[in-house]
Scaffold this motif. Structure first.
Motif, PDB file in Angstrom:
ATOM      1  N   UNK A 257      31.921  76.498  46.549  1.00  0.00           N
ATOM      2  CA  UNK A 257      33.146  75.948  45.593  1.00  0.00           C
ATOM      3  C   UNK A 257      32.638  75.891  44.251  1.00  0.00           C
ATOM      4  N   UNK A 258      32.830  76.505  43.365  1.00  0.00           N
ATOM      5  CA  UNK A 258      32.603  76.003  41.974  1.00  0.00           C
ATOM      6  C   UNK A 258      32.483  75.165  41.935  1.00  0.00           C
ATOM      7  N   UNK A 259      33.243  74.410  41.720  1.00  0.00           N
ATOM      8  CA  UNK A 259      34.035  72.885  40.892  1.00  0.00           C
ATOM      9  C   UNK A 259      33.487  71.477  42.168  1.00  0.00           C
ATOM     10  N   UNK A 260      32.508  70.535  41.601  1.00  0.00           N
ATOM     11  CA  UNK A 260      32.596  69.647  42.449  1.00  0.00           C
ATOM     12  C   UNK A 260      33.447  69.163  42.635  1.00  0.00           C
ATOM     13  N   UNK A 261      32.879  68.509  44.369  1.00  0.00           N
ATOM     14  CA  UNK A 261      34.764  68.082  45.036  1.00  0.00           C
ATOM     15  C   UNK A 261      35.105  66.937  45.054  1.00  0.00           C
ATOM     16  N   UNK A 262      36.062  66.034  44.412  1.00  0.00           N
ATOM     17  CA  UNK A 262      36.413  64.292  44.458  1.00  0.00           C
ATOM     18  C   UNK A 262      35.928  64.190  45.484  1.00  0.00           C
ATOM     19  N   UNK A 263      35.742  63.527  45.415  1.00  0.00           N
ATOM     20  CA  UNK A 263      34.720  62.154  46.444  1.00  0.00           C
ATOM     21  C   UNK A 263      33.206  62.696  47.160  1.00  0.00           C
ATOM     22  N   UNK A 264      32.862  64.054  47.182  1.00  0.00           N
ATOM     23  CA  UNK A 264      31.680  64.825  48.013  1.00  0.00           C
ATOM     24  C   UNK A 264      30.024  63.626  48.032  1.00  0.00           C
ATOM     25  N   UNK A 265      30.237  63.283  46.421  1.00  0.00           N
ATOM     26  CA  UNK A 265      28.850  63.024  46.000  1.00  0.00           C
ATOM     27  C   UNK A 265      29.562  61.471  46.561  1.00  0.00           C
ATOM     28  N   UNK A 266      30.113  60.533  46.891  1.00  0.00           N
ATOM     29  CA  UNK A 266      29.982  59.376  47.803  1.00  0.00           C
ATOM     30  C   UNK A 266      29.895  59.681  49.032  1.00  0.00           C
ATOM     31  N   UNK A 267      30.463  60.696  49.716  1.00  0.00           N
ATOM     32  CA  UNK A 267      29.950  60.900  50.260  1.00  0.00           C
ATOM     33  C   UNK A 267      28.613  61.057  51.035  1.00  0.00           C
ATOM     34  N   UNK A 268      27.896  62.243  50.188  1.00  0.00           N
ATOM     35  CA  UNK A 268      26.528  62.375  50.313  1.00  0.00           C
ATOM     36  C   UNK A 268      25.480  61.542  50.381  1.00  0.00           C
ATOM     37  N   UNK A 269      25.823  60.704  49.392  1.00  0.00           N
ATOM     38  CA  UNK A 269      24.656  59.160  49.639  1.00  0.00           C
ATOM     39  C   UNK A 269      24.739  58.718  50.601  1.00  0.00           C
ATOM     40  N   UNK A 270      26.310  58.211  50.888  1.00  0.00           N
ATOM     41  CA  UNK A 270      26.570  57.277  51.977  1.00  0.00           C
ATOM     42  C   UNK A 270      26.190  57.533  53.142  1.00  0.00           C
TER      43      UNK A 270
ATOM     44  N   UNK B  48      23.699  59.180  53.488  1.00  0.00           N
ATOM     45  CA  UNK B  48      22.138  59.888  53.687  1.00  0.00           C
ATOM     46  C   UNK B  48      21.592  58.660  53.647  1.00  0.00           C
ATOM     47  N   UNK B  49      21.883  57.282  53.347  1.00  0.00           N
ATOM     48  CA  UNK B  49      22.271  56.122  53.630  1.00  0.00           C
ATOM     49  C   UNK B  49      22.292  55.433  55.002  1.00  0.00           C
ATOM     50  N   UNK B  50      22.951  56.480  56.052  1.00  0.00           N
ATOM     51  CA  UNK B  50      23.182  56.147  57.090  1.00  0.00           C
ATOM     52  C   UNK B  50      22.484  56.905  58.066  1.00  0.00           C
ATOM     53  N   UNK B  51      22.130  57.889  57.396  1.00  0.00           N
ATOM     54  CA  UNK B  51      20.863  59.256  58.506  1.00  0.00           C
ATOM     55  C   UNK B  51      19.628  58.092  58.515  1.00  0.00           C
ATOM     56  N   UNK B  52      19.343  57.417  57.021  1.00  0.00           N
ATOM     57  CA  UNK B  52      18.148  57.337  56.845  1.00  0.00           C
ATOM     58  C   UNK B  52      17.809  55.876  57.639  1.00  0.00           C
ATOM     59  N   UNK B  53      19.363  54.870  57.694  1.00  0.00           N
ATOM     60  CA  UNK B  53      18.967  53.723  58.837  1.00  0.00           C
ATOM     61  C   UNK B  53      19.424  53.453  60.104  1.00  0.00           C
ATOM     62  N   UNK B  54      19.945  55.090  60.563  1.00  0.00           N
ATOM     63  CA  UNK B  54      20.460  55.479  61.458  1.00  0.00           C
ATOM     64  C   UNK B  54      21.479  54.270  62.470  1.00  0.00           C
ATOM     65  N   UNK B  55      21.846  54.601  61.364  1.00  0.00           N
ATOM     66  CA  UNK B  55      23.667  53.967  60.891  1.00  0.00           C
ATOM     67  C   UNK B  55      23.784  52.655  61.731  1.00  0.00           C
ATOM     68  N   UNK B  56      22.130  51.806  61.135  1.00  0.00           N
ATOM     69  CA  UNK B  56      22.189  50.269  61.059  1.00  0.00           C
ATOM     70  C   UNK B  56      23.171  49.707  59.954  1.00  0.00           C
ATOM     71  N   UNK B  57      22.846  50.318  58.547  1.00  0.00           N
ATOM     72  CA  UNK B  57      23.495  49.563  57.633  1.00  0.00           C
ATOM     73  C   UNK B  57      25.382  50.012  57.544  1.00  0.00           C
ATOM     74  N   UNK B  58      25.049  48.170  57.770  1.00  0.00           N
ATOM     75  CA  UNK B  58      27.361  48.024  57.838  1.00  0.00           C
ATOM     76  C   UNK B  58      28.223  48.464  56.770  1.00  0.00           C
TER      77      UNK B  58
ATOM     78  N   UNK C 107      30.405  57.812  62.353  1.00  0.00           N
ATOM     79  CA  UNK C 107      28.565  58.547  61.883  1.00  0.00           C
ATOM     80  C   UNK C 107      27.337  57.844  62.014  1.00  0.00           C
ATOM     81  N   UNK C 108      27.601  56.684  61.846  1.00  0.00           N
ATOM     82  CA  UNK C 108      26.979  55.638  62.020  1.00  0.00           C
ATOM     83  C   UNK C 108      26.535  55.016  63.398  1.00  0.00           C
TER      84      UNK C 108
END
Length: 328
Positions: A199-212, A214-224, A254-255
């Protein structure tokens, strides 16, 4: 679905700089270890299987962990696949592949051409054909979203034919890839197809999901999840809605999958295993809940799983297997 057989050693072939460095991925006897770096195209050989894979060039590497070709005769044809934080595209150039859901109410599927697979929250069985020729794309949990014109929740726990997602495309793609002899050229053709679909245009909400995510991945799902929503400045309901749209499941789901992956990676099958200690380290504080989730995700009790790991051990120097195990 990184379902690769390995019963020999991994060899590495130098190639052109193609992608950002990637971390090492797990692989025991039931899977092929995949290592990706900026200056490498990876080639894994077994007695009868060959795997060639690489991280795609930008901008695809923002959404995709790797693209790969898998060819040969599998040592184990049927694999038991647990939930993993990833989505997939498969183009099948070999014989029919068969899949069974662990939910007995879902009928099995046979695919001769290709299929998409969203994030799975339960295990399933995958049966290779007698001779494998498979081209695959391993998306990040949210990475499929900009390539398909449908909510990710419609792909959750499902195998969907390619033509149901990319209309009237699978025959053209298979014909194109089938005429290419070189694995490297095959991967470049797959990347070209993916770039044309991005997709050429950024999808609504995708940046939020990517960032969040990423935190779940690095914390192994430990962040509430509540803490994740607060840090992002959104409500828990809004975060869950965006995850369902782009990942197909809630951040809590996902966590759970990341937490389970951490547990499996911590198992050293060559030593005595203290399951209570491993479970607590991974974030399981209720033994009954841990035992139930382990059985749901693998189809085995912890001791049954450990016996399988010892029966099909990882080679010395390889990390433990966080993925499929032989089921035949």
């Amino acid at each position: 679905m990184q379902v690769f057989m390995r019963d020999g050693r991994l060899s590495v072939r130098r190639g052109r700089a193609e992608a950002a460095p990637r971390k090492q991925a797990g692989g025991g006897h039931g899977t092929l270890v995949r290592l990706f770096a900026r200056d490498r195209i990876l080639v894994g050989h077994t007695e009868s299987m060959e795997y060639v894979g690489r991280v795609p060039a930008p901008p695809l590497d923002q959404f995709i962990d790797d693209v790969y070709c898998l060819t040969g005769v599998p040592r184990h044809r049927r694999m038991n696949v647990p939930p993993m934080p990833s989505a997939h595209l498969f183009i099948n150039l070999g014989g029919p592949a068969r899949l069974w859901d662990s939910d007995p109410s879902v009928p099995p599927e046979v695919f001769t051409d290709g299929w998409f697979m969203g994030v799975w929250t339960r295990r399933f069985l995958f049966e290779y054909p007698a001779r494998v020729r498979l081209v695959g794309v391993h998306f990040k949990p949210w990475g499929m979203s900009p390539f398909v014109d449908m909510p990710a929740i419609e792909l959750r726990d499902r195998w969907v034919p390619v033509d149901a997602v990319w209309r009237r495309s699978v025959d053209r793609i298979r014909n194109q890839l089938g005429d290419i002899a070189s694995a490297g050229e095959t991967l470049r053709a797959v990347e070209a197809e993916l770039r044309s679909r991005l997709a050429e245009a950024p999808l609504h909400g995708l940046d939020l999901v990517r960032h969040t995510s990423g935190r779940l991945e690095t914390s192994h799902g430990a962040v509430p999840v509540g803490a994740l929503a607060d840090a992002a400045g959104v409500s828990g309901n809004h975060l869950a809605t965006q995850f369902k749209s782009h990942v197909g499941v809630t951040p809590k789901r996902v966590a759970r999958i990341y937490r389970f992956a951490r547990l499996i990676l911590s198992v050293d099958a060559l030593r005595p295993v203290d399951w209570s200690e491993l479970a607590q380290t991974a974030g399981y504080f209720d033994q009954a809940h841990f035992s139930r989730e382990f059985k749901d995700f693998t189809g085995h009790t912890p001791m049954e799983y450990l016996a399988l790991r010892r029966r099909f051990p990882a080679e010395r120097g390889f990390p433990p297997d966080s993925g499929p195990m032989p089921a035949d």
